[in-house]
Enzyme design. Sequence first.
Site, PDB file in Angstrom:
ATOM      1  CE  LYS A 167      -3.544   2.747   1.180  1.00  0.00           C
ATOM      2  NZ  LYS A 167      -4.689   3.062   0.373  1.00  0.00           N
ATOM      3  CE  LYS A 242      -3.182   6.480   8.111  1.00  0.00           C
ATOM      4  NZ  LYS A 242      -4.451   5.788   8.275  1.00  0.00           N
TER       5      LYS A 242
END
Length: 297
Positions: A167, A242
Site C-alpha cells: 500500500k 498520511k
Amino acid sequence: MKIAFIGLGNMGLPMAVNLLKAGHAVSGFDLVAASLQRLVEYGGRAAATVAEAVAGAEAVVTMLPAGKHVAGVVPEILAAVQGKPLLIDSSTIDVETARRVAAQAAEHGIDLLDAPVSGGVGGAAAGTLTFMVGGTEAAFARGLPVLQAMGKTIVHAGGPGAGQSAKICNNMILGISMIGVSEAFVLADRLGLDRQKLFDIASKSSGQCWSLTSYCPVPGPVPNSPANRGYLPGFAATLMLKDLLLAQQAAEAGGAPTPLGAHAARIYQALVEVGEGDRDFSVTYEYLSDLYRAEAP
Ligand code: NAD
C-alpha cells in the site's frame, strides 16, 4: 458467517453494509453512536463494546484511523474472542505495528491478515475495493470469501506486513507522480502551451501515467477527475500525506533511500498547513501554480 466490524467510519460503514448484503450477520462497534445507528438501519447489530461485538464472531474486521488505534483494539479483541476467529485489519497503518499485532495474534493461535485497501469511499460503497493482503497462505484462503464481499481485486502480497508494504509503496509512486504531472502543467501554462495539447501528447508518450490519464490534475482533459469539481475528494490530501509519512517511516526503519518520497511528503505537508488538506490530493496543481505565482519576483 458471523462477522464483527470495528470502526464504522467513512470506509468501514459501507464495507460492513456490503457484508450484510452478501448475507453475513454483522455485529458492529464504533465510538460514534450515530455510525452504529446507521449499521442497524442496514440490518446490522450494534454492540456496546469491542468485547460484545466479537463474542461468537467467526471473523473480525477492523477499519480504524491509524496504527495506535489498531494497537489498542487488537489486544481487546484477543482478550474477548471465543474460539479462533480470523482477524482482518483493513486500516492503513505502519508496517511495524501491522507485524507486531499479527505476532500478538499468533501467540494466541489466531490468524491476523493486514489487508489495506485502495479505491476510496466510492469503491467501499460499490464493493469494488482492491485489497493488498499480508499473512500466511492458509489465513489468506480463509479471508478470501470475506474480502470478496467487499472488494473486486484481492492480492496476496506476502507474509505479515506485506499488505501495508504494498500500500505505501504504491501510494508513494502516486504522490510523486501527481506532483510530477502537476508541475508539468504549471510549466506548460507558463510556456503558453495549451493544456489539452500537453495531455493529448503526454498521454500517448513516455510521460503517460495514471495521475495524468485517469486523474488529471487540471480541469478539462479527464472529465470525471476531481479537478473538474473544485478538487472535491476523491482522496483527500491529508490521507495522501498520511501514507507518504508512513512510507518515510518505513524507509527510515529499512534504510531505503527515497529522496523523492521525502520531498513529496514535504510538499503535501506544506499544502495541508495552508488549509488544503480536505481537498483532493490532485490540488497539487492549483497549489503549485499559486505557490510559484506568489514567489515570482
Ligand atoms: P474515519 O475516521 O471516517 O473512520 C474511522 C472510524 O474508527 C471512526 O468512525 C472512529 O470513530 C472509529 N474508531 C476510532 N477508534 C476506535 C476504537 N477504539 N473503537 C472503535 N471505533 C473506533 O476513517 P476512514 O476514512 O473510514 O478510514 C479508515 C482507514 O482506511 C484509515 O486507516 C484510512 O487511512 C484508510 N483509507 C481511507 C480511504 C478513504 O478514502 N477514506 C481510502 C483508503 C484507505
